[in-house]
Design a protein around this motif. Structure first.
Motif, PDB file in Angstrom:
ATOM      1  N   THR A   1       0.849  -1.178   0.000  1.00 36.50           N
ATOM      2  CA  THR A   1       0.000   0.000   0.000  1.00 36.50           C
ATOM      3  C   THR A   1       0.887   1.231   0.000  1.00 36.50           C
ATOM      4  O   THR A   1       2.026   1.179   0.429  1.00 36.50           O
TER       5      THR A   1
ATOM      6  N   PHE B   1       1.961   5.139  -2.115  1.00 39.49           N
ATOM      7  CA  PHE B   1       2.326   5.667  -3.423  1.00 39.49           C
ATOM      8  C   PHE B   1       3.820   5.550  -3.671  1.00 39.49           C
ATOM      9  O   PHE B   1       4.612   5.561  -2.746  1.00 39.49           O
ATOM     10  N   GLY B   2       4.197   5.470  -4.940  1.00 37.20           N
ATOM     11  CA  GLY B   2       5.591   5.570  -5.324  1.00 37.20           C
ATOM     12  C   GLY B   2       6.239   4.263  -5.692  1.00 37.20           C
ATOM     13  O   GLY B   2       5.619   3.207  -5.706  1.00 37.20           O
ATOM     14  N   SER B   3       7.536   4.364  -6.022  1.00 40.25           N
ATOM     15  CA  SER B   3       8.268   3.163  -6.397  1.00 40.25           C
ATOM     16  C   SER B   3       8.842   2.508  -5.160  1.00 40.25           C
ATOM     17  O   SER B   3       9.136   3.156  -4.176  1.00 40.25           O
TER      18      SER B   3
ATOM     19  N   TYR C   1       6.050   0.389  -9.318  1.00 42.56           N
ATOM     20  CA  TYR C   1       5.542   1.724  -9.010  1.00 42.56           C
ATOM     21  C   TYR C   1       4.045   1.576  -8.744  1.00 42.56           C
ATOM     22  O   TYR C   1       3.348   0.893  -9.489  1.00 42.56           O
ATOM     23  N   SER C   2       3.562   2.209  -7.685  1.00 41.63           N
ATOM     24  CA  SER C   2       2.145   2.112  -7.330  1.00 41.63           C
ATOM     25  C   SER C   2       1.582   3.486  -7.000  1.00 41.63           C
ATOM     26  O   SER C   2       2.232   4.295  -6.356  1.00 41.63           O
ATOM     27  N   GLU C   3       0.365   3.708  -7.462  1.00 44.38           N
ATOM     28  CA  GLU C   3      -0.357   4.889  -7.015  1.00 44.38           C
ATOM     29  C   GLU C   3      -1.806   4.580  -6.727  1.00 44.38           C
ATOM     30  O   GLU C   3      -2.574   5.454  -6.354  1.00 44.38           O
ATOM     31  N   VAL C   4      -2.200   3.310  -6.900  1.00 47.48           N
ATOM     32  CA  VAL C   4      -3.576   2.900  -6.636  1.00 47.48           C
ATOM     33  C   VAL C   4      -3.542   1.638  -5.781  1.00 47.48           C
ATOM     34  O   VAL C   4      -2.911   0.651  -6.152  1.00 47.48           O
ATOM     35  N   TYR C   5      -4.230   1.670  -4.635  1.00 50.04           N
ATOM     36  CA  TYR C   5      -4.245   0.516  -3.744  1.00 50.04           C
ATOM     37  C   TYR C   5      -5.496   0.562  -2.876  1.00 50.04           C
ATOM     38  O   TYR C   5      -6.202   1.567  -2.839  1.00 50.04           O
TER      39      TYR C   5
ATOM     40  N   LYS D   1      -9.534   2.065 -12.802  1.00 49.88           N
ATOM     41  CA  LYS D   1      -8.177   2.595 -12.633  1.00 49.88           C
ATOM     42  C   LYS D   1      -7.145   1.984 -13.579  1.00 49.88           C
ATOM     43  O   LYS D   1      -6.085   2.563 -13.798  1.00 49.88           O
TER      44      LYS D   1
END
Length: 123
Positions: free
Chosen positions: A74, A76-78, A93-97, A107
């Motif tokens: 969970t 944001f970011g790498s 890289y994540s910005e949606v969880y 999304k």
């Protein structure tokens, strides 16, 4: 004598700080299963508990449906997460969880060719 006392105090503080950091890291670790992947756009979805998280693959062993991952899933970011199926780290890289399936359907980037396959998944 004072010098040894100060050295011992500093050493104690360093140990306590390291233990606190380790405990904090253990609390951040989550587990998820890769349930959808589109290699044409480098995105994949992990099911983490009852929710979903979208990641962009940046490097490491190629993630495949059915692989399991551990790490901070969970936020944001790498980051680096562990592909426990392969036993190797994966850069993502994540910005949606923490989304429901219907929220995740909206999304996934429109340019992903396999987007409809995620919409057809049960759950």
């Amino acid at each position: 004598m004072l010098r040894k006392t100060i050295q011992a105090l500093v050493l104690c503080l360093l140990c306590v700080g390291a233990l606190a950091a380790q405990t904090e890291t253990q609390q951040d670790i989550q587990k998820g299963e890769l349930i959808w992947r589109d290699p044409t756009c480098f995105f994949f979805v992990l099911k983490v508990g009852a929710h979903y998280a979208l990641f962009e693959f940046l490097g490491g062993p190629s993630p495949m449906v059915g692989h399991f991952f551990e790490g901070k899933l969970t936020g944001f970011g790498s980051r680096r997460i562990e592909n426990t199926t392969e036993g190797k780290p994966t850069m993502v890289y994540s910005e949606v969880y923490d989304l429901t399936k219907s929220q995740m359907e909206k999304k996934i980037p429109k340019f992903c060719k396999k987007r409809k396959e995620f919409e057809a998944l049960e759950g």
